[in-house]
Design an enzyme around this catalytic site. Structure first.
Site, PDB file in Angstrom:
ATOM      1  N   ASP A   1      55.385  28.035 -14.352  1.00 46.65           N
ATOM      2  CA  ASP A   1      56.744  27.913 -14.886  1.00 46.65           C
ATOM      3  C   ASP A   1      57.723  28.853 -14.196  1.00 46.65           C
ATOM      4  OD1 ASP A   1      57.078  26.027 -16.701  1.00 46.65           O
ATOM      5  OD2 ASP A   1      56.887  27.298 -18.490  1.00 46.65           O
TER       6      ASP A   1
ATOM      7  N   HIS B   1      54.979  41.543  13.155  1.00 44.26           N
ATOM      8  CA  HIS B   1      55.429  41.081  11.827  1.00 44.26           C
ATOM      9  C   HIS B   1      54.536  41.653  10.730  1.00 44.26           C
ATOM     10  CE1 HIS B   1      57.529  37.371  13.794  1.00 44.26           C
ATOM     11  NE2 HIS B   1      58.225  38.483  13.920  1.00 44.26           N
TER      12      HIS B   1
ATOM     13  N   ASP C   1      61.129  48.386   9.672  1.00 44.62           N
ATOM     14  CA  ASP C   1      62.113  47.360  10.023  1.00 44.62           C
ATOM     15  C   ASP C   1      62.535  46.745   8.698  1.00 44.62           C
ATOM     16  OD1 ASP C   1      63.553  45.137  10.819  1.00 44.62           O
ATOM     17  OD2 ASP C   1      62.126  44.525  12.377  1.00 44.62           O
TER      18      ASP C   1
ATOM     19  N   ASP D   1      69.823  44.227   9.662  1.00 41.64           N
ATOM     20  CA  ASP D   1      68.487  44.183  10.280  1.00 41.64           C
ATOM     21  C   ASP D   1      68.328  45.463  11.089  1.00 41.64           C
ATOM     22  OD1 ASP D   1      66.108  43.440  11.440  1.00 41.64           O
ATOM     23  OD2 ASP D   1      66.933  41.796  12.627  1.00 41.64           O
TER      24      ASP D   1
ATOM     25  N   HIS E   1      58.790  41.002  23.001  1.00 41.15           N
ATOM     26  CA  HIS E   1      59.801  40.238  22.255  1.00 41.15           C
ATOM     27  C   HIS E   1      61.172  40.406  22.893  1.00 41.15           C
ATOM     28  CE1 HIS E   1      61.344  43.878  20.263  1.00 41.15           C
ATOM     29  NE2 HIS E   1      60.107  44.203  19.945  1.00 41.15           N
TER      30      HIS E   1
ATOM     31  N   HIS F   1      69.288  39.172  18.667  1.00 39.78           N
ATOM     32  CA  HIS F   1      69.565  37.821  18.156  1.00 39.78           C
ATOM     33  C   HIS F   1      70.871  37.880  17.380  1.00 39.78           C
ATOM     34  CE1 HIS F   1      68.069  39.429  14.297  1.00 39.78           C
ATOM     35  NE2 HIS F   1      67.081  39.953  14.993  1.00 39.78           N
TER      36      HIS F   1
ATOM     37  N   HIS G   1      68.109  35.887  11.435  1.00 40.63           N
ATOM     38  CA  HIS G   1      68.193  35.271  12.761  1.00 40.63           C
ATOM     39  C   HIS G   1      69.252  34.191  12.593  1.00 40.63           C
ATOM     40  CE1 HIS G   1      63.890  36.597  14.079  1.00 40.63           C
ATOM     41  NE2 HIS G   1      64.692  37.600  13.811  1.00 40.63           N
TER      42      HIS G   1
ATOM     43  N   GLU H   1      67.415  45.651  19.859  1.00 36.03           N
ATOM     44  CA  GLU H   1      66.146  46.122  19.305  1.00 36.03           C
ATOM     45  C   GLU H   1      64.994  46.208  20.298  1.00 36.03           C
ATOM     46  OE1 GLU H   1      64.208  43.254  16.646  1.00 36.03           O
ATOM     47  OE2 GLU H   1      66.008  42.031  16.718  1.00 36.03           O
TER      48      GLU H   1
ATOM     49  N   TYR I   1      54.902  48.842  22.485  1.00 32.96           N
ATOM     50  CA  TYR I   1      53.752  48.705  21.597  1.00 32.96           C
ATOM     51  C   TYR I   1      52.497  48.840  22.448  1.00 32.96           C
ATOM     52  CZ  TYR I   1      57.722  46.571  19.310  1.00 32.96           C
ATOM     53  OH  TYR I   1      58.987  46.338  18.826  1.00 32.96           O
TER      54      TYR I   1
ATOM     55  N   ARG J   1      59.984  50.862  17.741  1.00 28.23           N
ATOM     56  CA  ARG J   1      61.138  49.977  17.909  1.00 28.23           C
ATOM     57  C   ARG J   1      62.349  50.697  17.327  1.00 28.23           C
ATOM     58  NH1 ARG J   1      59.127  45.805  16.096  1.00 28.23           N
ATOM     59  NH2 ARG J   1      59.824  45.574  13.946  1.00 28.23           N
TER      60      ARG J   1
ATOM     61  N   GLU K   1      66.239  49.523  16.249  1.00 26.60           N
ATOM     62  CA  GLU K   1      67.069  48.323  16.093  1.00 26.60           C
ATOM     63  C   GLU K   1      68.366  48.665  15.369  1.00 26.60           C
ATOM     64  OE1 GLU K   1      65.351  45.160  13.683  1.00 26.60           O
ATOM     65  OE2 GLU K   1      66.731  43.707  14.579  1.00 26.60           O
TER      66      GLU K   1
HETATM   67  N1  GLY Z   1      63.471  41.871  11.234  1.00 24.08           N
HETATM   68  C1  GLY Z   1      63.428  40.734  12.069  1.00 24.08           C
HETATM   69  C2  GLY Z   1      63.868  41.035  13.415  1.00 24.08           C
HETATM   70  O1  GLY Z   1      63.999  42.179  13.781  1.00 24.08           O
HETATM   71  O2  GLY Z   1      64.182  40.166  14.170  1.00 24.08           O
HETATM   72 MN    MN Z   2      64.354  43.770  12.429  1.00 24.12          MN
HETATM   73 MN    MN Z   3      66.079  41.774  14.500  1.00 31.49          MN
END
Ligand code: GLY
Ligand code: MN
Ligand code: MN
Length: 468
Positions: free
Chosen positions: A45, A253, A270, A281, A364, A368, A375, A415, A419, A436, A438
């Site tokens: 529910d 992730h 992150d 972000d 990566h 973005h 995103h 960002e 790694y 990282r 960002e």
């Molecule tokens: N947190 C998702 C990215 O950095 O793209």
């Molecule tokens: Mn991020």
């Molecule tokens: Mn990002």
């Protein structure tokens, strides 16, 4: 006074609907159909917390489920929404209802949701085309039902629209450049997120000051972030927060769990909040106990330098991909300097970039679009330039339209990261370090404005904050 306030707050939504109508007029007219997001059951529910559809909210500011917007090329706007219902409102809360909606939302007319089929067939009849977000599950089938209803009335001289256009790309193009109100909200969202990162750094510093042998579970650090988001009025996280202790930072992730952060490790966070439908972000990587080890510091400074290079490449007229190219150059040079990459095997800097050998430690992209979606929507390719040969970032080349040029009002993330998983030939002192950094950047007339810098970035500033 209150009426004036309301009119002013409705104006951006009115202006966006008018721009959409004008865009349709420029391509033969028609009628646009914009549903909001569906409610989603979690189990039994129990539903997931409701989140409106980004396009729908961009055009209406209306956050209730079960709503549709219709925009005609002549500028007429119609809303369908849940009817008032005393019983349901006791359980689920207030509903605006179709009687109040026109005045509250600045829409021409509103109807109850149970009139959806009738209103749609009326609105679609004798229109040259229909504009809809075609990727919405079930919507093409629903549209077919409405068109069938119109075709059944053909003997009365009614015609169904002959063409269909994808609305998502039109709205994406509108959303990619933010207006002043959107930028103000995004600045506030980024500031709240930066404050949450500061809170998490202080929380860890305090815990290790009290007990140097402590282990802080990732979930406890995540709780600090969530606390700060909500305390400052954000809707909640804009995406699943990443809180990664030590080696977990090498999982891009990573989902925070029961792993414990220990002195001597790095913590990668992150996490960004959503505020009034807009995402932030932000990533910071900091030493658990407030002091970088020499190996951590060496790699951290490379990532920071890569981010500086990417920031310098983020300005009007530069291409969206330039920031990535700039970051990759600094990171790849750093990989050679630190012997993460063996020059005898991979060659010089240009060879590392051409072969994409750097992808062993940086796999990566560097940024973005950011907006209502983390995103965010928007084409990354230039619409009006001819295809060119370009790197595919896997060590090959592709022929495609060049990366799009940045314009003031666009918002991007910057960002870069490094790694390092344990592997033969990789210096052991760097094993299991994941970093990282960002930030969220608004493209301005001169360059870009980093709106998430309320959280420190340089190693010295992070150490100073954690000492304090
Ligand atoms: N947190 C998702 C990215 O950095 O793209
Ligand atoms: Mn991020
Ligand atoms: Mn990002």
């Amino acid at each position: 006074m209150r009426g004036m306030d309301r009119d002013a707050s409705l104006e951006p939504f009115r202006a966006r609907r008018a721009r959409l109508a004008a865009a349709m007029r420029g391509q033969g007219g028609g009628v646009a159909i914009v549903p909001t997001a569906p409610e989603r059951q979690r189990n039994g529910d129990n539903d997931h917390p409701y989140r409106h559809g980004s396009d729908f909210h961009y055009l209406t500011g209306f956050a209730e489920p079960g709503a549709w917007l219709i925009v005609e090329a002549d500028g007429t706007t119609t809303l369908l929404c849940r009817p008032k219902n005393d019983e349901r409102e006791i359980w689920d809360g207030y509903r605006l209802g179709p009687e109040a909606a026109p005045a509250v939302l600045g829409i021409d007319a509103a109807f109850a949701l149970d009139e959806l089929d009738r209103v749609m067939t009326d609105k679609l009849a004798d229109q040259p085309s229909v504009w809809l977000p075609a990727a919405t599950p079930g919507l093409p089938q629903q549209l077919e039902g409405w068109l069938e209803g119109i075709r059944a009335r053909a003997r009365q001289g009614t015609e169904a629209p002959r063409t269909q256009h994808d609305l998502a790309s039109v709205l994406a193009e509108m959303r990619v450049v933010k207006d002043a109100g959107e930028l103000a909200t995004m600045r506030r969202a980024a500031a709240i997120s930066a404050g949450a990162h500061v809170r998490a750094m202080r929380f860890c510093a305090d815990a290790f000051r009290r007990d140097a042998s402590a282990g802080i579970p990732e979930y406890a650090i995540e709780a600090e972030l969530l606390h700060e988001f909500r305390r400052q009025g954000a809707d909640g996280p804009a995406y699943g927060s990443i809180v990664a202790a030590g080696a977990n930072a090498c999982v891009l992730h990573y989902v925070p769990g029961r792993a414990e952060l220990r002195a001597g490790q790095l913590c990668l966070i992150d996490a960004g909040c959503e505020l009034d439908g807009y995402a932030s972000d932000v990533t910071r990587t900091f030493p658990a106990d407030g002091r970088f080890t020499p190996a951590q510091r060496e790699l951290y400074d490379i990532v920071e330098a890569a981010q500086r290079a990417a920031v310098a490449a983020t300005r009007p007229g530069a291409r969206q991909r330039d920031a990535h190219a700039a970051a990759v150059r600094v990171l790849a040079q750093g990989m050679l300097d630190t012997k993460l990459l063996d020059r005898n095997k991979v060659g010089d800097l240009d060879a590392v970039i051409e072969s994409a050998a750097y992808r062993a430690f940086y796999m990566h992209g560097t940024g973005h679009w950011l907006g209502r979606d983390v995103h965010d929507v928007g084409d990354y390719r230039s619409a009006d330039e001819a295809p060119v040969e370009q790197p595919d970032w896997q060590g090959g080349t592709i022929v495609g339209k060049p990366s799009r040029k940045l314009e003031p009002g666009m918002v991007v993330t910057i960002e870069p990261g490094l790694y390092v998983r344990p592997a033969e030939g990789v210096p052991e002192r760097f094993w299991n370090i994941g970093i990282r950094i960002e930030d969220d950047a608004v493209v301005t007339a001169e360059g870009c404005d980093l709106i998430s810098r309320g959280a420190p970035v340089s190693a010295a500033e992070i150490e100073a904050l954690m000492r304090g």
